[in-house]
Motif scaffolding. Structure first.
Motif, short mmCIF file in Angstrom:
data_model
loop_
_atom_site.label_atom_id
_atom_site.label_comp_id
_atom_site.label_asym_id
_atom_site.label_seq_id
_atom_site.Cartn_x
_atom_site.Cartn_y
_atom_site.Cartn_z
N GLU A 175 -29.14 49.31 11.39
CA GLU A 175 -29.26 48.06 10.64
C GLU A 175 -27.91 47.40 10.42
N GLN A 213 -31.06 55.05 11.04
CA GLN A 213 -31.56 53.72 10.72
C GLN A 213 -30.53 52.86 9.99
N ARG A 214 -29.81 53.46 9.07
CA ARG A 214 -28.83 52.69 8.28
C ARG A 214 -27.72 52.13 9.17
N GLU A 274 -27.00 43.75 11.81
CA GLU A 274 -26.58 42.72 10.86
C GLU A 274 -25.22 42.15 11.22
#
Length: 125
Positions: A18, A14-15, A22
């Motif tokens: 993201e 997930q990190r 971004e």
């Protein structure tokens, strides 16, 4: 897979997902777009380290060089399923590494306690 096909970010935790989203203003980049970002810039993103960078590069390596005729076209459903399963594998790998570190910490603690007791017992004898 064509270079303009969205990069399969579901293969990552997930990190990392993201961070990639971004970096590209909330949209999923193509493989060729991600391949154009320098390693030094990717390594500054949250969740990125040498291992993640190697995985990204292995997925983007040569995508822009694949002739259209040689690149198999997967249905959207199959590609989505593939991305989902690879994402699950990434989650499992992350969980495995987290659990491995947890167990190593416990082992280190037990080893130090054992050695402490062993030397304490030896001093009393």
């Amino acid at each position: 897979m064509q270079p303009d096909v969205p990069f399969p970010i579901a293969r990552f935790n997930q990190r990392v997902q993201e961070s990639i989203l971004e970096e590209f203003g909330g949209r999923c980049p193509s493989a060729s777009e991600l391949a154009q970002i320098p390693d030094s810039r990717l390594l500054k993103l949250p969740g990125f380290g040498p291992k993640t960078l190697r995985r990204i590069r292995s997925l983007t390596q040569g995508w822009s060089k694949i002739p259209e005729i040689a690149a198999p076209r997967f249905s959207t459903r199959l590609q989505s399923e593939l991305d989902h399963l690879e994402g699950e594998i990434g989650v499992l790998q992350d969980e495995f590494h987290r659990r491995q570190m947890e167990l190593r910490c416990k082992l280190d603690l037990l080893t130090s306690q054992f050695l402490s007791q062993h030397f304490s017992f030896k001093d009393k004898a």
